[in-house]
Design an enzyme around this catalytic site. Sequence first.
Site, short mmCIF file in Angstrom:
data_model
loop_
_atom_site.label_atom_id
_atom_site.label_comp_id
_atom_site.label_asym_id
_atom_site.label_seq_id
_atom_site.Cartn_x
_atom_site.Cartn_y
_atom_site.Cartn_z
N HIS A 61 0.49 5.16 1.92
CA HIS A 61 1.85 4.61 1.91
C HIS A 61 2.81 5.48 1.10
O HIS A 61 2.41 6.20 0.18
CB HIS A 61 1.84 3.21 1.27
CG HIS A 61 0.97 2.24 1.98
ND1 HIS A 61 0.43 1.14 1.37
CD2 HIS A 61 0.54 2.19 3.27
CE1 HIS A 61 -0.31 0.46 2.24
NE2 HIS A 61 -0.25 1.08 3.41
N LYS A 71 4.13 7.77 -8.87
CA LYS A 71 3.12 6.79 -9.30
C LYS A 71 2.18 7.40 -10.31
O LYS A 71 1.86 8.59 -10.24
CB LYS A 71 2.31 6.30 -8.08
CG LYS A 71 3.15 5.50 -7.10
CD LYS A 71 2.44 5.26 -5.79
CE LYS A 71 3.39 4.62 -4.78
NZ LYS A 71 2.87 4.65 -3.42
N TYR A 131 -1.12 0.76 -11.18
CA TYR A 131 -0.31 1.97 -11.10
C TYR A 131 1.15 1.68 -11.42
O TYR A 131 1.70 0.67 -11.00
CB TYR A 131 -0.46 2.69 -9.76
CG TYR A 131 -0.29 1.86 -8.54
CD1 TYR A 131 -1.31 1.02 -8.09
CD2 TYR A 131 0.88 1.92 -7.79
CE1 TYR A 131 -1.16 0.25 -6.95
CE2 TYR A 131 1.03 1.16 -6.65
CZ TYR A 131 0.01 0.35 -6.23
OH TYR A 131 0.16 -0.40 -5.10
N ASP A 169 -1.88 -1.54 8.09
CA ASP A 169 -2.23 -0.12 7.93
C ASP A 169 -2.88 0.46 9.18
O ASP A 169 -2.73 1.64 9.48
CB ASP A 169 -3.15 0.07 6.72
CG ASP A 169 -2.41 -0.11 5.40
OD1 ASP A 169 -1.17 -0.22 5.44
OD2 ASP A 169 -3.08 -0.17 4.34
C1 LIG Z 1 3.60 -2.54 -2.73
C2 LIG Z 1 4.15 -3.92 -2.97
C3 LIG Z 1 3.79 -5.00 -2.18
N1 LIG Z 1 4.31 -6.23 -2.42
C4 LIG Z 1 3.87 -7.34 -1.58
C5 LIG Z 1 4.07 -7.13 -0.09
C6 LIG Z 1 2.89 -7.84 0.53
O1 LIG Z 1 3.23 -9.20 0.78
C7 LIG Z 1 1.80 -7.81 -0.54
C8 LIG Z 1 0.72 -6.78 -0.26
O2 LIG Z 1 1.37 -5.56 0.00
P1 LIG Z 1 0.58 -4.38 0.70
O3 LIG Z 1 -0.35 -4.92 1.73
O4 LIG Z 1 1.61 -3.36 1.12
O5 LIG Z 1 -0.30 -3.82 -0.52
P2 LIG Z 1 -1.09 -2.44 -0.51
O6 LIG Z 1 -1.71 -2.18 0.82
O7 LIG Z 1 -1.94 -2.44 -1.72
O8 LIG Z 1 0.07 -1.38 -0.70
C9 LIG Z 1 0.03 -0.36 -1.68
O9 LIG Z 1 -0.88 0.58 -1.22
C10 LIG Z 1 -0.82 1.90 -1.72
C11 LIG Z 1 -2.12 2.19 -2.45
C12 LIG Z 1 0.35 2.25 -2.53
O10 LIG Z 1 0.37 3.28 -3.20
C13 LIG Z 1 1.57 1.44 -2.44
O11 LIG Z 1 2.09 1.26 -3.74
C14 LIG Z 1 1.45 0.12 -1.82
O12 LIG Z 1 2.02 0.26 -0.54
O13 LIG Z 1 2.47 -7.47 -1.77
C15 LIG Z 1 5.18 -6.47 -3.46
O14 LIG Z 1 5.64 -7.61 -3.67
N2 LIG Z 1 5.56 -5.41 -4.26
C16 LIG Z 1 5.08 -4.14 -4.06
O15 LIG Z 1 5.44 -3.22 -4.82
#
Ligand SMILES: Cc1cn([C@H]2C[C@H](O)[C@@H](COP(=O)(O)OP(=O)(O)O[C@H]3O[C@H](C)C(=O)[C@H](O)[C@H]3O)O2)c(=O)[nH]c1=O
Length: 186
Positions: A61, A71, A131, A169
């Site tokens: 991402h 980060k 992070y 993803d």
């Molecule tokens: C990233 C983020 C997400 N959210 C909410 C949005 C979704 O409802 C939930 C899960 O989000 P997501 O599925 O995008 O989480 P990851 O797949 O761990 O995403 C992360 O994955 C890789 C490793 C990264 O480096 C990024 O920081 C980030 O995109 O948290 C938030 O409220 N705030 C945030 O900063």
Amino acid sequence: MPFTETGFSGLMIFDPLVFEDSRGYFYESYNEKTYAQQGITTRFVQDNQSCSSYGVIRGLHYQLDPHAQTKLVRVLSGVILDVAVDIRKGSPTYGKVYAVELSAANRRQLYIPQGFAHGFSVLSETAEVLYKCDSFYNKESEGGIIYNDPALQIDWKIAPDKAIVSDKDIKLPGLAECKNNFVFEG
Ligand SMILES: Cc1cn([C@H]2C[C@H](O)[C@@H](COP(=O)(O)OP(=O)(O)O[C@H]3O[C@H](C)C(=O)[C@H](O)[C@H]3O)O2)c(=O)[nH]c1=O
């Protein structure tokens, strides 16, 4: 020195100075002055923390400018393979992959400047990842690259049939199709 170059401009490994004694250990997990001595003046504004089970791959991402994020990644428990892909147009390492094992045991951290796509795979039963980000979450500016893009050839150290990837993803584009506006600034 706690910083190690990676061969990718701006991407740094950080190994903290750990004080161990009969009680356990202590270390400064982040100190602005330590980074300033390295010429890094990043001002972090948001901490993220996630917990995942073995085989989970989160990412790759990024957030587009002006919401791009630097980060600083570390592991609170377990082991991950942390991956950063350089997507800065004009960078000599454009499209190249950097991967490093971060764990609660090695205390190693990865400093990832804006212009990289970031992801990680979980190599232990579970892993908690924390992070720091220098820009707030901005859903509208989110972008990504699919974890198994043949152009990247990333070895996530997970058997393909064991990979656990979110519905979001699994639909991400390859590097060639990803939208990014990052320009390498030397
Ligand atoms: C990233 C983020 C997400 N959210 C909410 C949005 C979704 O409802 C939930 C899960 O989000 P997501 O599925 O995008 O989480 P990851 O797949 O761990 O995403 C992360 O994955 C890789 C490793 C990264 O480096 C990024 O920081 C980030 O995109 O948290 C938030 O409220 N705030 C945030 O900063």
